[in-house]
Design a protein around this motif. Structure first.
Motif, PDB file in Angstrom:
ATOM      1  N   ARG A 178       8.833 -34.214   8.071  1.00 53.38           N
ATOM      2  CA  ARG A 178      10.291 -34.124   7.946  1.00 53.38           C
ATOM      3  C   ARG A 178      10.850 -35.284   7.130  1.00 53.38           C
ATOM      4  O   ARG A 178      12.014 -35.269   6.745  1.00 53.38           O
ATOM      5  CB  ARG A 178      10.951 -34.182   9.338  1.00 53.38           C
ATOM      6  CG  ARG A 178      11.162 -32.844   9.985  1.00 53.38           C
ATOM      7  CD  ARG A 178      12.114 -33.017  11.162  1.00 53.38           C
ATOM      8  NE  ARG A 178      13.490 -33.174  10.710  1.00 53.38           N
ATOM      9  CZ  ARG A 178      14.463 -33.778  11.401  1.00 53.38           C
ATOM     10  NH1 ARG A 178      14.193 -34.297  12.584  1.00 53.38           N
ATOM     11  NH2 ARG A 178      15.692 -33.859  10.922  1.00 53.38           N
TER      12      ARG A 178
ATOM     13  N   ILE B 126      12.665 -40.716  -1.790  1.00 48.61           N
ATOM     14  CA  ILE B 126      13.151 -40.078  -3.027  1.00 48.61           C
ATOM     15  C   ILE B 126      12.286 -40.473  -4.227  1.00 48.61           C
ATOM     16  O   ILE B 126      12.090 -41.670  -4.492  1.00 48.61           O
ATOM     17  CB  ILE B 126      14.618 -40.457  -3.298  1.00 48.61           C
ATOM     18  CG1 ILE B 126      15.521 -39.773  -2.269  1.00 48.61           C
ATOM     19  CG2 ILE B 126      15.025 -40.048  -4.719  1.00 48.61           C
ATOM     20  CD1 ILE B 126      17.001 -40.003  -2.518  1.00 48.61           C
TER      21      ILE B 126
ATOM     22  N   TYR C 153      16.464 -37.928  -8.311  1.00 50.24           N
ATOM     23  CA  TYR C 153      17.603 -37.149  -7.809  1.00 50.24           C
ATOM     24  C   TYR C 153      18.588 -36.905  -8.936  1.00 50.24           C
ATOM     25  O   TYR C 153      18.521 -37.537  -9.999  1.00 50.24           O
ATOM     26  CB  TYR C 153      18.281 -37.905  -6.660  1.00 50.24           C
ATOM     27  CG  TYR C 153      18.767 -39.280  -7.048  1.00 50.24           C
ATOM     28  CD1 TYR C 153      17.869 -40.355  -7.101  1.00 50.24           C
ATOM     29  CD2 TYR C 153      20.097 -39.509  -7.399  1.00 50.24           C
ATOM     30  CE1 TYR C 153      18.301 -41.613  -7.486  1.00 50.24           C
ATOM     31  CE2 TYR C 153      20.525 -40.769  -7.787  1.00 50.24           C
ATOM     32  CZ  TYR C 153      19.627 -41.813  -7.829  1.00 50.24           C
ATOM     33  OH  TYR C 153      20.044 -43.058  -8.223  1.00 50.24           O
TER      34      TYR C 153
ATOM     35  N   VAL D  45      11.712 -35.271  -3.152  1.00 51.87           N
ATOM     36  CA  VAL D  45      11.302 -36.219  -2.104  1.00 51.87           C
ATOM     37  C   VAL D  45       9.784 -36.190  -1.927  1.00 51.87           C
ATOM     38  O   VAL D  45       9.188 -35.109  -1.820  1.00 51.87           O
ATOM     39  CB  VAL D  45      12.024 -35.898  -0.775  1.00 51.87           C
ATOM     40  CG1 VAL D  45      11.484 -36.727   0.370  1.00 51.87           C
ATOM     41  CG2 VAL D  45      13.533 -36.124  -0.955  1.00 51.87           C
TER      42      VAL D  45
ATOM     43  N   VAL E 267      20.678 -31.687  -1.579  1.00 53.68           N
ATOM     44  CA  VAL E 267      20.992 -32.804  -0.682  1.00 53.68           C
ATOM     45  C   VAL E 267      22.153 -32.369   0.199  1.00 53.68           C
ATOM     46  O   VAL E 267      23.010 -31.580  -0.227  1.00 53.68           O
ATOM     47  CB  VAL E 267      21.304 -34.075  -1.497  1.00 53.68           C
ATOM     48  CG1 VAL E 267      21.888 -35.175  -0.615  1.00 53.68           C
ATOM     49  CG2 VAL E 267      20.027 -34.570  -2.181  1.00 53.68           C
TER      50      VAL E 267
ATOM     51  N   GLU F 100      14.858 -43.399   1.904  1.00 53.03           N
ATOM     52  CA  GLU F 100      14.244 -42.570   2.947  1.00 53.03           C
ATOM     53  C   GLU F 100      15.133 -41.376   3.278  1.00 53.03           C
ATOM     54  O   GLU F 100      16.335 -41.529   3.499  1.00 53.03           O
ATOM     55  CB  GLU F 100      14.021 -43.417   4.213  1.00 53.03           C
ATOM     56  CG  GLU F 100      12.988 -44.506   3.985  1.00 53.03           C
ATOM     57  CD  GLU F 100      13.311 -45.785   4.738  1.00 53.03           C
ATOM     58  OE1 GLU F 100      14.368 -45.860   5.381  1.00 53.03           O
ATOM     59  OE2 GLU F 100      12.478 -46.717   4.655  1.00 53.03           O
ATOM     60  N   MET F 101      14.539 -40.234   3.330  1.00 55.08           N
ATOM     61  CA  MET F 101      15.288 -38.993   3.545  1.00 55.08           C
ATOM     62  C   MET F 101      14.642 -38.199   4.672  1.00 55.08           C
ATOM     63  O   MET F 101      13.455 -38.354   4.967  1.00 55.08           O
ATOM     64  CB  MET F 101      15.288 -38.144   2.273  1.00 55.08           C
ATOM     65  CG  MET F 101      15.822 -38.846   1.025  1.00 55.08           C
ATOM     66  SD  MET F 101      17.591 -39.210   1.090  1.00 55.08           S
ATOM     67  CE  MET F 101      18.275 -37.626   0.565  1.00 55.08           C
ATOM     68  N   GLN F 102      15.427 -37.321   5.251  1.00 57.20           N
ATOM     69  CA  GLN F 102      14.870 -36.422   6.273  1.00 57.20           C
ATOM     70  C   GLN F 102      15.378 -35.009   6.036  1.00 57.20           C
ATOM     71  O   GLN F 102      16.418 -34.786   5.414  1.00 57.20           O
ATOM     72  CB  GLN F 102      15.241 -36.900   7.678  1.00 57.20           C
ATOM     73  CG  GLN F 102      16.714 -36.763   8.000  1.00 57.20           C
ATOM     74  CD  GLN F 102      17.045 -37.379   9.364  1.00 57.20           C
ATOM     75  OE1 GLN F 102      16.365 -38.291   9.848  1.00 57.20           O
ATOM     76  NE2 GLN F 102      18.097 -36.866   9.995  1.00 57.20           N
ATOM     77  N   LEU F 103      14.609 -34.058   6.552  1.00 61.58           N
ATOM     78  CA  LEU F 103      14.960 -32.664   6.328  1.00 61.58           C
ATOM     79  C   LEU F 103      15.998 -32.192   7.326  1.00 61.58           C
ATOM     80  O   LEU F 103      15.894 -32.465   8.529  1.00 61.58           O
ATOM     81  CB  LEU F 103      13.708 -31.780   6.430  1.00 61.58           C
ATOM     82  CG  LEU F 103      13.924 -30.397   5.794  1.00 61.58           C
ATOM     83  CD1 LEU F 103      13.709 -30.477   4.285  1.00 61.58           C
ATOM     84  CD2 LEU F 103      13.026 -29.347   6.406  1.00 61.58           C
TER      85      LEU F 103
ATOM     86  N   TYR G  73      17.326 -25.393   3.423  1.00 62.80           N
ATOM     87  CA  TYR G  73      16.879 -26.749   3.768  1.00 62.80           C
ATOM     88  C   TYR G  73      17.553 -27.738   2.819  1.00 62.80           C
ATOM     89  O   TYR G  73      17.795 -27.410   1.656  1.00 62.80           O
ATOM     90  CB  TYR G  73      15.353 -26.869   3.697  1.00 62.80           C
ATOM     91  CG  TYR G  73      14.768 -26.821   2.299  1.00 62.80           C
ATOM     92  CD1 TYR G  73      14.431 -25.603   1.697  1.00 62.80           C
ATOM     93  CD2 TYR G  73      14.535 -27.985   1.561  1.00 62.80           C
ATOM     94  CE1 TYR G  73      13.890 -25.553   0.416  1.00 62.80           C
ATOM     95  CE2 TYR G  73      13.984 -27.939   0.284  1.00 62.80           C
ATOM     96  CZ  TYR G  73      13.673 -26.722  -0.283  1.00 62.80           C
ATOM     97  OH  TYR G  73      13.136 -26.668  -1.548  1.00 62.80           O
TER      98      TYR G  73
ATOM     99  N   TRP H 194      17.871 -32.200   1.957  1.00 61.06           N
ATOM    100  CA  TRP H 194      17.466 -33.583   2.223  1.00 61.06           C
ATOM    101  C   TRP H 194      18.711 -34.398   2.561  1.00 61.06           C
ATOM    102  O   TRP H 194      19.747 -34.255   1.900  1.00 61.06           O
ATOM    103  CB  TRP H 194      16.769 -34.202   1.003  1.00 61.06           C
ATOM    104  CG  TRP H 194      15.463 -33.548   0.681  1.00 61.06           C
ATOM    105  CD1 TRP H 194      15.156 -32.827  -0.419  1.00 61.06           C
ATOM    106  CD2 TRP H 194      14.276 -33.566   1.480  1.00 61.06           C
ATOM    107  NE1 TRP H 194      13.858 -32.377  -0.376  1.00 61.06           N
ATOM    108  CE2 TRP H 194      13.287 -32.828   0.793  1.00 61.06           C
ATOM    109  CE3 TRP H 194      13.939 -34.132   2.720  1.00 61.06           C
ATOM    110  CZ2 TRP H 194      12.002 -32.632   1.289  1.00 61.06           C
ATOM    111  CZ3 TRP H 194      12.658 -33.944   3.211  1.00 61.06           C
ATOM    112  CH2 TRP H 194      11.704 -33.202   2.499  1.00 61.06           C
TER     113      TRP H 194
END
Ligand SMILES: [Zn+2]
Ligand SMILES: [Zn+2]
Lengths: 401, 152, 401, 152
Positions: free
Chosen positions: B61, B65, B68, B93, B106, B120-123, B139, B141
């Protein structure tokens, strides 16, 4: 420079790039006749027609080789029709070269022409093409072509400190290069402010950072060295194709490339030391037995200003992260050591997909012959092209005289 | 979210419908262990592996990056744009464990100016668009929640 | 039989023809893996992928070479994607052969796969394509593909006395031939009455006279004779491609061919002594240094039952107007001197455009190896294929062992 | 024919609108004299001729059938079929002077059973289809009128 894999370029020709809205075959005829006249070869003597396809012009576009052969008048020449997206012209040249070197023909016409719609390229084919990555990327993500260009641009900024002014400077350079090119569509000098004042399309890229879509055509007559010798008496000073690199990736394709939604995984097989786009020109260098240091000029695929900078690195003009410095130093401007896109590039031409890889070679020929009035790279002897088509079609052609 | 609309994924089988902790659904080769996204059930992409069976697998998850951008104009169909159009960001990502870089929209409200390579990214899941009967989920990010796995 | 232009066919494979409605790449994978297994060559060792395109499956179809290379896993092989309508598979084979004989690769995968819509093929591309002959023939005339097949059929009737029973007999023969072919879609024995009781589609052709459109895939692994020798220890008994004729017309194309609305004019240049479709196989014979009398079996393009009869004449099995007699005599039935469409032909397979010229070659290979269980032409050593694609794409391949 | 509909050709420039004695409009090379149909203004199809200019020229109204057929089912779009569909014949007709074979619809009411290879035909105009505002005219082949040029 000479070896037994050379073929000769006898003639080149184009239809000027623009937005004319005519049938694509009309442009192709103009380019074909120009190339034949330049070669002093009669159409009836052409033995093979290698067409680069267009996929947005119905059936005649899918069978470009046959379409042009029929329109010029069936002369018994064999035909091929190739598609490799933006690299289609190089695939067509590769087809003609293999036929010549295999001894199946002596002299061939390589040709591509397109009429393009306005605005973003959207997926072809209609309907819900749920299996088609090209449909998926538009539907699920809205990932247009400029989205991908922008990913590469932004990475240059965050990783190497590239600035919007650097990108704009590529446009400024190319707009000056193409100012006097009779085949260029945009012949207006741009200054940095023009670019920076144009609206942002896909951040950080602005309208003037991104190339337009154009109508256009390009053609060339290529032949065996034997044919050239008989045709001209000798081969002195003739432009030769020294290499055609058509390079597909090797797993894992670890860089996210148009139109993919994800890269290949590097979990099991590590990323190759030399990434795919770095292999394209080097495959051609290897064929030609030369290196980046031997190059006098390059025509590269400036879909965006920032991508031109990437290509400086991919074709070995400088190390990764150093392209902005190279640009600023003037090396890639006419008058510098290795002018890039002396033609004006896509910045001045726009994309006419099946024609553009051919048009890059046309420019090398005019430059190497000293016929590039108003944009001449003095003393040029060796040139390279580099180009990339969707779905893993890399192309690079080296021409020398 | 409307209460009368049935919620469906914008495309089948690419992500779970767990609204709190969704994951992308990739495929994994049972023979060589490599990962694939979008998921498919056959044909390992590793040319040194002749496995023809791939199994569904949840992907991490969290990731960082790779790059972008932001779509300042509405993409053409088959993208379904809201009226009036609101610019939105996209991010590619990098998922460390899988060695994959996955492109996604995003989360609404997070713009390019808020992002940075390496972030740092999350789903998460977000609404893509609606029609008379459906709410299409996609979905996205989003910046990783402080204290999350990736943000540590 | 051997000469320095031979290439070897190491392996062949298909996905069974049908109407499955899956993504075309799934069929291609099955055919590719079957051909690789048959060749005992690993995918990672393939150096070139020659894809035959499909134009009805979005972008992946236009770049078939790349699509299959990516799905099998990028292995660094170069790719090409060719389109020549129904002759696309032969153009792809021709591309691989030229690359091999020019020394650019040693071993190649040739592949084509399609998923087809139901009913008549209609023009691709949408909108009012007023410049596109394919659009024009539908809009102005309603000239579907069966219209053209019917023109040729009717001419046989009025000129040579062919009967509806003759046409039906071709279907009866091919339905028996294909009865045990595991890759055939239709495996049902037809009798004359079945055909004569089926509805007339384009007079005089009935539903069972006309081939269907199918999903399907075919692939082969081809290589240089040197590679074959290293791979197998020797080349004894190996199937060799002796000729690939890809033949475009010579002006004037005096016979009205799909999709044209008019023939070329014979007012200034008289019609050639040997008309275009009569030149296709003869170009291959000339390359192979043999003649029609050397052929043990033929796979020809039976878009309609009547067209199979035309092909008997085009490939030189009999003189013009004598095909019905040849059919009635049993010469072209398995057990006869030159069985035609021992596979069952398009009558049993239906059209899967990019796959079919390849599938014809697959059948020759199985026949020449003695592996055509249930449809074996005993002692076959030399076979020929003949095929025609819209817009002047003739193809003919000769395989011998 | 409706009085309120404007009569337009189904395609521009392929035939004259002289309802009594229409002709196809071909192109002729001013240099080598060859003919082309459908008409175009450039690119002589004779590979031995480098003329790029073709001039419009009327083609013979009369010719003989090279072959013929009948569409028993409605062709797909962009053919515009009447409802209910009526089968119609098509004929490829050889024009002696021009050395051209030209495919056309056959006049309404003349069916395949009425035709024969070698039969004399003449060009006429017929209504292809109608929409709210237009009556679309198309060239058709019809059996030659006894006493006509071709029938002599
Ligand atoms: Zn695997
Ligand atoms: Zn002429």
């Amino acid at each position: 420079m000479s070896n037994d894999r050379d073929i000769a370029i006898l003639g080149v020709g184009m239809h000027p790039w623009g937005k004319w809205g005519h049938d694509f075959t009309e442009y192709g005829m103009v380019a074909a006749r120009a190339a034949l006249a330049d070669a002093q070869v009669q159409w009836k003597d052409i033995q093979y027609v290698a067409g680069a396809d267009t996929i947005r012009n119905g059936y005649p576009g899918f069978v470009a080789g046959a379409t042009f052969a029929q329109k010029l008048g069936w002369n018994g020449a064999r035909v091929s029709s190739s598609y490799a997206a933006c690299a289609s012209g190089a695939m067509a040249l590769d087809s003609a070269r293999a036929q010549i070197l295999a001894g199946f023909c002596d002299v061939a016409l390589v040709i591509g022409a397109d009429t393009t719609p306005k605005g973003f390229f959207a997926p072809v084919g209609g309907g819900d093409r749920k299996h088609d990555p090209d449909w998926q990327r538009f539907h699920v993500l809205g990932a247009t072509n400029p989205v991908y260009f922008a990913l590469f641009a932004r990475r240059r900024m965050d990783m190497y400190g590239a600035t919007a002014e650097d990108f704009a400077q590529v446009k400024v350079k190319n707009s000056r290069h193409g100012l006097n090119n009779p085949n260029a569509r945009f012949r207006k000098e741009n200054v940095i402010a023009d670019v920076l004042n144009s609206p942002i399309v896909s951040d950080p890229l602005r309208l003037l950072d991104i190339c337009a879509t154009s109508d256009g055509a390009a053609a060339m007559v290529v032949c065996s060295m034997d044919f050239a010798r008989k045709h001209l008496g000798n081969t002195d000073g003739l432009c030769r194709v020294k290499a055609v690199g058509t390079v597909a990736p090797t797993y894992p394709q670890s860089v996210l490339e148009l139109p993919d939604i994800a890269s290949d995984s590097t979990a099991v097989v590590p990323a190759p030391a030399r990434k795919w786009k770095d292999t394209i020109a080097f495959a051609a260098y290897e064929q030609a037995g030369i290196g980046p240091e031997d190059i006098d000029l390059a025509e590269v695929y400036d879909l965006s200003t920032a991508l031109e900078l990437d290509w400086y690195e991919h074709i070995g003009l400088c190390a990764e992260g150093e392209a902005e410095g190279l640009l600023r130093s003037g090396v890639t401007t006419i008058g510098g050591r290795v002018p890039v896109n002396a033609s004006g590039g896509l910045a001045c031409f726009g994309e006419a997909i099946p024609a553009q890889a051919i048009s890059q070679v046309c420019e090398l020929v005019w430059q190497l012959r000293g016929q590039a009035t108003g944009r001449q790279v003095e003393g040029a002897r060796v040139g390279i092209t580099a180009n990339q088509g969707l779905f893993g079609h890399g192309s690079s052609v080296i021409v020398a005289r | 979210m409307s209460e009368t609309l049935s919620r469906v994924p914008i495309i089948d089988g690419w992500f779970t419908d767990d609204i709190d902790a969704p994951t992308l659904i990739g495929a994994k080769c049972s023979q060589c262990g490599t990962f694939v996204f979008p998921p498919r059930s056959s044909d390992c992409p590793n040319p040194n592996c002749d496995s023809i069976t791939l199994d569904p697998t949840p992907l991490s998850r969290f990731g960082r990056i790779w790059s972008y951008t932001e779509n300042c104009y509405a993409p053409p169909l088959p993208y379904v744009a809201a009226e009036p159009y609101e610019p939105y960001a996209l991010a590619a990502v990098e998922l460390a464990a899988e060695g994959l870089v996955v492109l996604g929209r995003v989360a609404t409200g997070v713009r390019a100016v808020d992002l940075k390579v390496g972030m740092e990214m999350q789903l998460e899941l977000d609404v893509s668009h609606r029609d008379a009967d459906h709410e299409y989920m996609v979905y996205v990010w989003a910046p990783a929640t402080p204290g999350s796995e990736a943000a540590q």
